[in-house]
Design an enzyme around this catalytic site. Structure first.
Site, PDB file in Angstrom:
ATOM      1  CG  HIS A 146     -59.141 -58.704  -6.562  1.00  0.00           C
ATOM      2  ND1 HIS A 146     -60.236 -57.937  -6.874  1.00  0.00           N
ATOM      3  CD2 HIS A 146     -59.611 -59.840  -5.983  1.00  0.00           C
ATOM      4  CE1 HIS A 146     -61.335 -58.582  -6.507  1.00  0.00           C
ATOM      5  NE2 HIS A 146     -60.983 -59.749  -5.975  1.00  0.00           N
ATOM      6  CG  ASN A 154     -56.934 -54.303  -9.925  1.00  0.00           C
ATOM      7  OD1 ASN A 154     -57.023 -53.245  -9.312  1.00  0.00           O
ATOM      8  ND2 ASN A 154     -57.778 -55.303  -9.736  1.00  0.00           N
ATOM      9  CG  ASN A 194     -52.318 -51.204  -1.029  1.00  0.00           C
ATOM     10  OD1 ASN A 194     -51.555 -52.124  -0.777  1.00  0.00           O
ATOM     11  ND2 ASN A 194     -53.575 -51.182  -0.606  1.00  0.00           N
ATOM     12  CG  ASP A 198     -61.155 -58.558 -10.482  1.00  0.00           C
ATOM     13  OD1 ASP A 198     -60.351 -57.621 -10.542  1.00  0.00           O
ATOM     14  OD2 ASP A 198     -62.193 -58.519  -9.787  1.00  0.00           O
TER      15      ASP A 198
HETATM   16  C1  GRF Z   1     -57.071 -52.722  -1.139  1.00  0.00           C
HETATM   17  O1  GRF Z   1     -57.641 -53.633  -0.266  1.00  0.00           O
HETATM   18  C2  GRF Z   1     -56.996 -53.311  -2.519  1.00  0.00           C
HETATM   19  O2  GRF Z   1     -56.841 -54.691  -2.519  1.00  0.00           O
HETATM   20  C3  GRF Z   1     -58.340 -52.956  -3.106  1.00  0.00           C
HETATM   21  O3  GRF Z   1     -58.642 -51.695  -2.574  1.00  0.00           O
HETATM   22  C4  GRF Z   1     -57.976 -51.519  -1.331  1.00  0.00           C
HETATM   23  C5  GRF Z   1     -57.235 -50.229  -1.369  1.00  0.00           C
HETATM   24  O4  GRF Z   1     -56.771 -49.853  -0.115  1.00  0.00           O
HETATM   25  N1  GRF Z   1     -58.324 -53.000  -4.544  1.00  0.00           N
HETATM   26  P1  GRF Z   1     -55.947 -48.512   0.080  1.00  0.00           P
HETATM   27  O5  GRF Z   1     -56.803 -47.368  -0.441  1.00  0.00           O
HETATM   28  O6  GRF Z   1     -54.678 -48.635  -0.706  1.00  0.00           O
HETATM   29  O7  GRF Z   1     -55.677 -48.378   1.536  1.00  0.00           O
END
Ligand code: GRF
Length: 206
Positions: free
Chosen positions: A108, A106, A14, A149
């Site tokens: 989630h 955040n 992400n 959350d």
């Molecule tokens: C994602 O699935 C997010 O929703 C959760 O942690 C994961 C992070 O994935 N909070 P990445 O490290 O960004 O690949």
């Protein structure tokens, strides 16, 4: 240019989506720093690869209070417009969250308010979704408030749960949705074109 700080513990896909959006001009922001609580996280590697200041803050170095005091010092000095928790595996204490009201978001991996709260993180969320028999799941970006959350929801995306899904396949299929959701949410928040009414984030009408 608005400054953001991304906190991430894991792979950092992400974070990568945010970096790509900044580099392609889709997201007008400067990633002032990436902070991780794991020195072997993919997120730090990605930050280094893109010349973004990468800060390691290992929890093992200190107790909880000291740890979050140090984190607060860092964040205060950077003074970002927005703090993005993208797979950050630590729950921030209420006092720290309150230092940055409506400035922490955040990501989630479920459709909150379902499958959220303490204990609902990573693959456990997807396992619980499968166990529940839910036919729809998704991802949420929300403001962080002291209740885990439960803060105002910025954006969500939904997807179907298939009969042959397991936690791993849900996570894999959800990933691209998360990538676009987090970029859209950061863009929207940095635009300032919203107001928070109770637990709702509403687009400002001109
Ligand atoms: C994602 O699935 C997010 O929703 C959760 O942690 C994961 C992070 O994935 N909070 P990445 O490290 O960004 O690949």
């Amino acid at each position: 240019m608005k400054n953001i700080v991304v906190l991430a513990s894991g792979n950092g896909s992400n974070l990568q989506a945010i970096i790509d959006a900044v580099e392609s001009g889709t997201l007008e922001a400067n990633i002032a720093a990436v902070i991780s609580d794991r020195k072997d996280s993919g997120a730090l590697e990605r930050a280094n690869r893109h010349g973004i200041p990468a800060i390691v803050m290992l929890r093992s170095q200190s107790n909880r209070d000291t740890y979050f005091n140090l984190l607060h010092d860092r964040l205060r000095k950077i003074n970002p417009d927005l703090i993005v928790l993208a797979g950050f595996m630590k729950i921030m204490p209420a006092w720290l969250v309150e230092k940055f009201p409506m400035r922490i978001i955040n990501l989630h991996p479920s459709l909150l308010p379902c499958f959220g709260g303490p204990g609902f993180y990573g693959h456990r969320v997807h396992e619980k979704v499968i166990e529940s028999g839910a036919k729809i799941t998704g991802c949420t970006v929300h403001f962080v408030t002291p209740d885990v959350d439960s803060g105002p929801i910025v954006f969500q995306k939904a997807m179907e749960v298939h009969d042959d899904d397991d936690a791993a396949s849900l996570a894999e299929r959800l990933s691209p949705l998360e990538h676009s959701l987090i970029v859209d949410a950061v863009n929207f928040i940095l635009s300032g074109e919203f107001e928070v009414v109770g637990n709702r984030v509403i687009r400002k009408t001109l």
